[in-house]
Write a protein that holds these residues in place. Structure first.
Motif, PDB file in Angstrom:
ATOM      1  N   UNK A   1      -0.972  94.868 110.699  1.00 28.47           N
ATOM      2  CA  UNK A   1       0.495  95.443 110.487  1.00 28.47           C
ATOM      3  C   UNK A   1       1.030  95.247 109.052  1.00 28.47           C
ATOM      4  N   UNK A   2       2.022  95.913 108.658  1.00 26.91           N
ATOM      5  CA  UNK A   2       2.780  95.460 107.571  1.00 26.91           C
ATOM      6  C   UNK A   2       3.085  94.027 107.346  1.00 26.91           C
ATOM      7  N   UNK A   3       2.965  93.336 106.492  1.00 24.98           N
ATOM      8  CA  UNK A   3       3.283  91.929 106.350  1.00 24.98           C
ATOM      9  C   UNK A   3       4.297  91.616 105.293  1.00 24.98           C
ATOM     10  N   UNK A   4       4.710  90.527 105.354  1.00 22.61           N
ATOM     11  CA  UNK A   4       5.606  90.014 103.965  1.00 22.61           C
ATOM     12  C   UNK A   4       4.774  89.771 102.550  1.00 22.61           C
ATOM     13  N   UNK A   5       5.546  89.952 101.809  1.00 21.31           N
ATOM     14  CA  UNK A   5       5.027  89.438 100.283  1.00 21.31           C
ATOM     15  C   UNK A   5       4.168  88.265 100.221  1.00 21.31           C
ATOM     16  N   UNK A   6       4.963  87.305 100.969  1.00 22.40           N
ATOM     17  CA  UNK A   6       4.226  85.996 101.070  1.00 22.40           C
ATOM     18  C   UNK A   6       2.787  85.878 101.834  1.00 22.40           C
ATOM     19  N   UNK A   7       2.998  86.678 102.862  1.00 27.35           N
ATOM     20  CA  UNK A   7       1.437  86.722 103.747  1.00 27.35           C
ATOM     21  C   UNK A   7       0.619  87.470 103.225  1.00 27.35           C
ATOM     22  N   UNK A   8       1.087  88.283 102.401  1.00 30.04           N
ATOM     23  CA  UNK A   8      -0.022  89.144 101.549  1.00 30.04           C
ATOM     24  C   UNK A   8      -0.554  88.523 100.628  1.00 30.04           C
ATOM     25  N   UNK A   9       0.137  87.568  99.853  1.00 25.15           N
ATOM     26  CA  UNK A   9      -0.327  86.984  98.857  1.00 25.15           C
ATOM     27  C   UNK A   9      -1.454  85.921  99.379  1.00 25.15           C
ATOM     28  N   UNK A  10      -1.080  85.327 100.533  1.00 28.60           N
ATOM     29  CA  UNK A  10      -1.913  84.355 101.211  1.00 28.60           C
ATOM     30  C   UNK A  10      -3.172  84.916 101.557  1.00 28.60           C
ATOM     31  N   UNK A  11      -3.248  86.170 102.006  1.00 29.59           N
ATOM     32  CA  UNK A  11      -4.186  86.976 102.383  1.00 29.59           C
ATOM     33  C   UNK A  11      -5.221  87.330 101.245  1.00 29.59           C
ATOM     34  N   UNK A  12      -4.585  87.596 100.052  1.00 30.48           N
ATOM     35  CA  UNK A  12      -5.244  87.930  98.756  1.00 30.48           C
ATOM     36  C   UNK A  12      -5.967  86.543  98.274  1.00 30.48           C
ATOM     37  N   UNK A  13      -5.139  85.515  98.424  1.00 30.19           N
ATOM     38  CA  UNK A  13      -5.792  84.230  97.756  1.00 30.19           C
ATOM     39  C   UNK A  13      -6.969  83.767  98.668  1.00 30.19           C
TER      40      UNK A  13
ATOM     41  N   UNK B   1      -8.810  85.633  99.793  1.00 25.55           N
ATOM     42  CA  UNK B   1      -9.941  86.382  99.613  1.00 25.55           C
ATOM     43  C   UNK B   1     -10.711  86.808 100.720  1.00 25.55           C
ATOM     44  N   UNK B   2     -10.262  86.540 101.814  1.00 26.44           N
ATOM     45  CA  UNK B   2     -10.699  87.241 103.110  1.00 26.44           C
ATOM     46  C   UNK B   2     -10.075  88.626 103.292  1.00 26.44           C
ATOM     47  N   UNK B   3     -10.975  89.576 103.811  1.00 20.51           N
ATOM     48  CA  UNK B   3     -10.495  90.922 104.209  1.00 20.51           C
ATOM     49  C   UNK B   3      -9.486  90.652 105.434  1.00 20.51           C
ATOM     50  N   UNK B   4      -8.465  91.792 105.589  1.00 21.01           N
ATOM     51  CA  UNK B   4      -7.681  91.463 106.573  1.00 21.01           C
ATOM     52  C   UNK B   4      -8.437  91.276 107.830  1.00 21.01           C
ATOM     53  N   UNK B   5      -7.745  90.540 108.693  1.00 21.75           N
ATOM     54  CA  UNK B   5      -8.629  90.077 109.905  1.00 21.75           C
ATOM     55  C   UNK B   5      -9.462  91.194 110.334  1.00 21.75           C
ATOM     56  N   UNK B   6     -10.088  91.841 109.534  1.00 21.83           N
ATOM     57  CA  UNK B   6     -11.425  92.884 109.689  1.00 21.83           C
ATOM     58  C   UNK B   6     -11.009  93.569 110.884  1.00 21.83           C
ATOM     59  N   UNK B   7     -11.970  93.456 111.972  1.00 18.64           N
ATOM     60  CA  UNK B   7     -11.927  94.322 113.048  1.00 18.64           C
ATOM     61  C   UNK B   7     -11.137  93.614 113.845  1.00 18.64           C
ATOM     62  N   UNK B   8      -9.747  93.140 113.592  1.00 19.59           N
ATOM     63  CA  UNK B   8      -8.907  92.289 114.096  1.00 19.59           C
ATOM     64  C   UNK B   8      -8.167  92.703 115.342  1.00 19.59           C
ATOM     65  N   UNK B   9      -8.959  92.740 116.737  1.00 20.26           N
ATOM     66  CA  UNK B   9      -8.189  93.014 117.697  1.00 20.26           C
ATOM     67  C   UNK B   9      -7.125  92.046 117.911  1.00 20.26           C
ATOM     68  N   UNK B  10      -7.287  90.679 117.404  1.00 20.76           N
ATOM     69  CA  UNK B  10      -6.452  89.591 117.566  1.00 20.76           C
ATOM     70  C   UNK B  10      -5.127  89.984 116.861  1.00 20.76           C
ATOM     71  N   UNK B  11      -5.214  90.715 115.772  1.00 23.05           N
ATOM     72  CA  UNK B  11      -3.757  91.214 115.061  1.00 23.05           C
ATOM     73  C   UNK B  11      -3.194  92.132 115.506  1.00 23.05           C
ATOM     74  N   UNK B  12      -4.143  93.062 116.060  1.00 27.66           N
ATOM     75  CA  UNK B  12      -3.936  94.263 116.806  1.00 27.66           C
ATOM     76  C   UNK B  12      -2.544  94.031 117.924  1.00 27.66           C
ATOM     77  N   UNK B  13      -2.883  93.025 118.626  1.00 26.86           N
ATOM     78  CA  UNK B  13      -1.884  92.928 119.712  1.00 26.86           C
ATOM     79  C   UNK B  13      -0.591  92.134 119.317  1.00 26.86           C
ATOM     80  N   UNK B  14      -0.700  91.819 118.122  1.00 24.70           N
ATOM     81  CA  UNK B  14       0.550  90.777 117.772  1.00 24.70           C
ATOM     82  C   UNK B  14       1.882  91.513 118.230  1.00 24.70           C
TER      83      UNK B  14
END
Ligand code: C2E
Ligand code: MG
Ligand code: MG
Ligand code: MG
Length: 295
Positions: free
Chosen positions: A268-280, A282-295
């Motif tokens: 999903x679209x995330x805050x700048x802070x969350x994206x920073x954490x995601x980038x740091x 170094x993991x791709x976005x929760x990839x094939x992320x069904x877990x994220x999908x249903x957030x």
């Protein structure tokens, strides 16, 4: 009021409609001060490489947190900002804010930094000195032009597009990428678009929804998307699919040789802070992320 509509037909006063109009007027007048009062903020949604799942880009999406009305969707206020001209200062704020965030990300993670994609509207192209605004945002932030992509819808570029086209050429010349947003929703004319400095197409969610349907329209959708991607590639244009929500859409898009994908399936679209954490991380976005999908 009662409005006369055609021969002998009267439309009744519609309270909903009147209330909406009042809200619209009020929103329109509060938009400019709202920029200064910090009521707008940006979220960022990952664009993922369909080949390896890597995070290749992020789209900045504006949000308005109104002190009394709460969160207002961009589908409501962007059109209003277009009508009133508030899109010019708002668009300038969006460019500055997004570029400075992206420059921080580029500095923090170095090479292979995802590009930033920012939406522009046609009024910004016509009425503001958009080229100057973009170049200034790049200069002030230090973001390399190659890490900036600008999205315009095809209807903004078709028709009588003299000045916008000129601006696009200047921006492309400065090294910025140009993307056609919501591709396929208007009178798609790839032959015409191919004469513009276009680097990417964003295939509208409408095509993406068609994957995984088993009837005839489903297979026709596959054929159309495959042909569009092939044509785009032959013109040196990359293709990003929007609104990807389900696994079968991912496999359909891969089969069609689509390059990037964006949607709730990945993140999903995330805050700048969350994206920073995601980038740091170094993991791709929760990839094939069904877990994220249903957030
Ligand atoms: P868009 O540029 O086509 O942006 C994609 C929209 O799809 C976003 O809606 C995003 O949240 C939504 N989306 C992403 N993944 C999925 C998915 O898997 N399923 C579904 N159903 N939707 C998904 P959002 O943020 O509400 O923005 C709507 C539109 O408002 C944007 O469409 C764009 O045209 C405009 N907009 C948003 N932010 C800006 C901005 O900063 N500047 C300008 N000029 N326009 C903006
Ligand atoms: Mg967009
Ligand atoms: Mg779009
Ligand atoms: Mg769209």
């Amino acid at each position: 009021w009662a409005k006369h509509e055609g021969k002998g037909r009267w439309r009744c006063w519609e309270p909903d409609r009147a209330a909406r109009e009042v809200t619209r007027q009020r929103l329109a007048t509060t938009m400019r001060p709202a920029i200064e009062q910090g009521e707008f903020h940006l979220e960022y949604q990952p664009l993922v490489d369909l080949r390896d799942g890597a995070l290749r880009g992020v789209e900045a999406l504006v949000r308005w947190n109104h002190p009394r009305l709460g969160r207002i969707a961009p589908s409501v206020f962007i059109g209003l900002a277009e009508e009133t001209g508030a899109i010019v200062p708002l668009g300038r704020w969006i460019l500055t804010e997004a570029c400075s965030r992206a420059a921080e990300w580029a500095a923090a993670i170095g090479r292979e930094c995802p590009f930033l994609s920012v939406n522009l509207t046609v009024r910004q192209m016509w009425e503001s000195d958009v080229v100057r605004d973009v170049l200034r945002a790049l200069e002030v932030s230090g973001l390399p032009p190659a890490l900036l992509q600008l999205e315009l819808t095809e209807s903004d570029l078709l028709g009588d597009a003299g000045r916008p086209v000129e601006a696009l050429n200047e921006l492309a010349h400065a090294g910025v990428r140009i993307a056609i947003d919501d591709f396929g929703t208007g009178y798609s004319n790839l032959a015409y678009l191919s004469m513009l400095p276009v680097h990417a197409l964003k295939l509208d969610g409408m095509f993406v929804q068609g994957f995984g349907t088993t009837d005839r329209s489903g297979s026709r959708n596959d054929t159309i998307v495959t042909a569009l991607v092939r044509l785009a590639h032959s013109l040196g244009i990359t293709v990003t699919a929007e609104g990807v929500e389900r696994e079968e859409q991912v496999s359909g898009l891969r089969a069609a040789d689509c390059d990037l994908a964006q949607g709730w399936y990945f993140a999903r679209p995330v805050s700048a802070e969350d994206l920073t954490a995601m980038l740091l991380r170094g993991t791709p976005p929760p990839g094939a992320g069904p877990a994220v999908r249903d957030r």
